[in-house]
Design an enzyme around this catalytic site. Structure first.
Site, mmCIF file in Angstrom:
data_model
loop_
_atom_site.group_PDB
_atom_site.id
_atom_site.type_symbol
_atom_site.label_atom_id
_atom_site.label_comp_id
_atom_site.label_asym_id
_atom_site.label_seq_id
_atom_site.Cartn_x
_atom_site.Cartn_y
_atom_site.Cartn_z
ATOM 1 N N GLY A 19 0.818 -1.206 0.000
ATOM 2 C CA GLY A 19 0.000 0.000 0.000
ATOM 3 C C GLY A 19 0.847 1.248 0.000
ATOM 4 O O GLY A 19 2.051 1.217 0.300
ATOM 5 N N VAL A 26 3.590 1.284 2.689
ATOM 6 C CA VAL A 26 3.399 0.163 3.602
ATOM 7 C C VAL A 26 3.886 -1.115 2.935
ATOM 8 O O VAL A 26 3.555 -1.369 1.765
ATOM 9 C CB VAL A 26 1.915 0.023 4.010
ATOM 10 C CG1 VAL A 26 1.758 -1.087 5.043
ATOM 11 C CG2 VAL A 26 1.388 1.336 4.565
ATOM 12 N N ASP A 135 -7.920 11.815 12.550
ATOM 13 C CA ASP A 135 -8.044 11.558 11.117
ATOM 14 C C ASP A 135 -8.905 10.319 10.880
ATOM 15 O O ASP A 135 -8.547 9.435 10.108
ATOM 16 C CB ASP A 135 -6.654 11.384 10.489
ATOM 17 C CG ASP A 135 -6.697 11.479 8.963
ATOM 18 O OD1 ASP A 135 -7.645 12.091 8.439
ATOM 19 O OD2 ASP A 135 -5.789 10.941 8.305
#
Length: 718
Positions: A19, A26, A135
């Site tokens: 990712g 990631v 977030d």
């Protein structure tokens, strides 16, 4: 730069990229110390070079590492190596909530609430540890393959926002709270707002506010009214709509004040979806005129009395100490209460020098006395006029009219009766001169015969003789919780869904129950619980096996390596011959099948090579390059042209071609043992339509998507 195959922190082997985001990439990695797969989040270079950001990022990540909850992606480690800043986290196999919503267009009400409750539980655990996410959005919520819901990226948002990271890095502004959009203070209630926007998207399949720019969207969060989810999906129940509205109030004070409150209402909505139990504060209510209470009248009277006492004290001071006034004025040491009058007195002191009898302080006293006299005269005039027209029941001698002798109003202070037994609560009210009325209500939380609530709150002023309604619990039979002990997790989940319960899951080792079976639950099986209650399940990972650390065999003779393997509790596997360019390893072990320091099961076989030659080894790669699998890219279409790039670990490029897969490759005399196959291509995703349940049709336009898949490969020695 992070490369596939490299090891960071002396333990994490990078396997593949899984990712990428605004701030980080990631990777899937293997921890060789604990022999488990993990996710490694690596900061992008532009942030790694910001020392202030890195400092805050590490502090926040270390704080998040202290969190441990089934609904939070746990942080295992934080580190830095050669300018690479990384966080090691729990690897969760699944998809983000954002992609899940996109796949299903929108979620059912029951599914949306069942997902929101564990999200709340995870965020609540963080809030209890004084960690605010800042977030919350569907992109930061992961749904695992076994149905667990987990929140990720705790702590990173605070580090980013405190360093004015731009919105394209921080993710979508679609979920930000009004106070965050203004750049103001954010707290736990900011997470509640963002979660409300996320729930709106789950229910409707669209974001609450949209616009052409991030600034336009932020302004809508600040100024525009929250749209109703029922405008898009008419069957959304009233209670769920009200929950969304309360989460997304512009003022933090009007939202839920804690995740516990929100969880409580979400559970109620599962049981009574159409009931109007959510308490909303309308923005205009704060401006309404309300009647003043008896207590407030008393406070005003006390305040006025204090002011009058102060004025009278000033009068007495003037009368007793008039000769000191001039002394204080000359020395400029005494500050009078009326600053404006003192300024005039100081500036014009010489003008009044001839008027020895004039004193500005006495002028103030005279004014006060005149006002008091006027008020007293006015009261007397009103009283006489009232007597004349029969407005008062008093005679001129101050005696009350006999008809009103018993009508003096008396108030008492209400006591706290919540939780008391019915008889005790009634006795307490009667002693106060109040009249108790009883209402019965079913409750799973309050024991039978105890007070759930009262119509007057503790501390309220209540007129003697008034009725006070006491709501008394009659208990509740509730719903029988199924016994899930020693059932498979799939069977347990199906049973709970069928019975209308929600669930949370935790995994751990158990010496008796087999892996994948439930070994504990709460509430226990065959007990009673409220309809729709959450059942906590503990699923066995099987017995915790004893692990053995793999010894270092490199440089040992064949006999010494064999002895080391057996001594460690492992088994000798295959022994092969190979060549090496290191003269010190001639006739010694130069390769072992499992890395040093890895913990494996006892009796695991270990293979090793003995270097019987000194020349440098060469390798070949003969293989068929296959197209992306469904797991690699479910959107890949057969016949798509793919750019195939084959490189070695020392970045020597062997092949770079655009072709249609599968394709055959044949390379020899390669000097590296390992390499990578990289596939680059563009997906053409066709347009499609979505027909909603209300009959409306939504057109989703065609789009293109660039993809890159990296596969590690191992070359064969020639």
């Amino acid at each position: 730069m992070v490369k596939i195959g490299m090891i960071i922190g002396d333990r994490y082997e990078i396997l593949e990229k899984i990712g990428t985001g605004g701030m980080s990439d990631v990777y899937k990695a293997k921890c060789h110390k604990l022999n488990r797969f993990v996710a490694v989040k690596v900061l992008k270079q532009e942030f790694s070079e910001n020392a202030n950001f890195v400092s805050k990022f590490r502090i926040e990540a270390q704080a998040a590492a202290g969190l441990s909850h089934p609904n939070i992606v746990n942080v295992y480690d934080v580190g830095e190596e050669n300018g690479i800043y990384y966080i090691v986290m729990e690897l969760v196999e699944g998809i983000t909530l954002k992609k899940y919503i996109e796949k299903k267009a929108r979620l059912s009400v029951k599914e949306a609430i069942s997902i929101t409750i564990p999200i709340c539980m995870g965020i609540e655990a963080a809030h209890n540890n004084h960690i605010i996410h800042r977030d919350i959005k569907p992109q930061n919520i992961i749904i695992s393959k076994d149905g667990k819901v987990k929140v990720t990226d705790f702590g990173i948002a605070k580090a980013a926002t405190s360093n004015t990271i731009t919105s394209n890095v921080m993710g979508s502004v679609h979920y930000t709270s009004p106070e965050q959009a203004r750049g103001g203070f954010s707290d736990e209630k900011s997470d509640i707002y963002s979660l409300g926007i996320t729930l709106f998207e789950m229910l409707t399949g669209r974001v609450a506010f949209n616009g052409e720019t991030t600034v336009a969207i932020a302004i809508k969060h600040i100024q525009e009214d929250m749209p109703s989810p029922r405008e898009y999906v008419a069957e959304i129940p009233l209670s769920v709509e009200q929950i969304v509205f309360k989460c997304c109030q512009k003022s933090p004070d009007r939202r839920y004040q804690s995740m516990a409150e929100l969880i409580n209402d979400l559970k109620k909505s599962l049981m009574n979806p159409d009931e109007d139990f959510v308490k909303l504060t309308h923005p205009d209510e704060d401006a309404l005129t309300r009647p003043i209470t008896g207590r407030e009248v008393a406070e005003i009277k006390k305040s006025r009395k204090r002011e009058l006492n102060t004025d009278m004290a000033d009068i007495r001071e003037e009368q007793v100490y008039p000769e000191h006034e001039e002394e204080y004025s000359d020395d400029n040491e005494y500050d009078y209460e009326d600053d404006n009058e003192n300024d005039d007195y100081d500036e014009d002191y010489d003008d009044y020098d001839d008027e020895e009898d004039y004193n500005p302080k006495m002028e103030k006293v005279t004014t006060v006395l005149a006002i008091i006299a006027a008020v007293l005269i006015g009261c007397v005039v009103l009283f006489v006029a009232g007597q004349a027209f029969g407005l008062f029941s008093f005679d001129l001698f101050g005696n009350r009219d006999s008809a009103n002798q018993n009508e003096e109003i008396e108030f008492v202070t209400m006591v706290n009766v919540v939780g008391m037994r019915e008889e005790d609560a009634k006795r307490s009210l009667i002693e106060l001169g109040l009249t108790p009325e009883i209402e019965l209500e079913e409750s799973t939380d309050v024991p039978e015969g105890r007070i759930i609530k009262a119509s007057a709150r503790a501390g309220d002023r209540v007129r003697v003789g008034n009725n006070v309604i006491l709501t008394v619990s009659i208990g509740s039979e509730g719903v029988l919780v199924p016994d899930l002990f020693n059932k498979t997790i799939e069977e347990a989940i199906a049973t709970l869904n069928r019975e209308g319960f929600t669930y949370s899951r935790s995994d751990d080792h158990d010496d008796i129950i087999a892996a994948g079976y439930v070994y504990k639950q709460s509430p226990e099986g065959n007990s009673k619980a409220a309809a729709g209650a959450m059942i906590n399940l503990w699923v066995s990972l099987g017995p915790e096996e004893k692990r053995v650390e793999v010894p270092n065999l490199i440089g040992l003779t064949e006999q010494a390596a064999t002895a080391a393997i057996i001594e460690a509790g492992l088994k000798l596997g295959n022994v092969s011959e190979s060549t090496t360019d290191n003269e010190n390893l001639f006739m010694r072990v130069n390769y072992q099948s499992i890395s040093v320091g890895v913990f494996v099961d006892a009796d695991t076989e270990i293979d090793f090579h003995i270097a019987t030659g000194i020349t440098g080894a060469l390798y070949s790669y003969i293989d068929s390059i296959l197209p992306p699998s469904y797991d690699e890219d479910p959107d890949f279409k057969s016949g798509t042209n793919v750019r195939v790039i084959i490189t070695t670990t020392d970045e020597v490029q062997l092949h770079d071609n655009t072709t249609t897969l599968p394709t055959q490759v044949n390379f020899s005399n390669i000097k590296s043992a390992h390499g990578f196959v990289t596939l680059r291509y563009v997906n053409q995703i066709d347009a499609f339509t979505i027909t909603h349940e209300d009959g409306t049709v939504e057109e989703v336009p065609a789009r293109t998507e660039s993809k890159e898949i990296v596969r590690p490969v191992e070359f064969i020695q020639q």
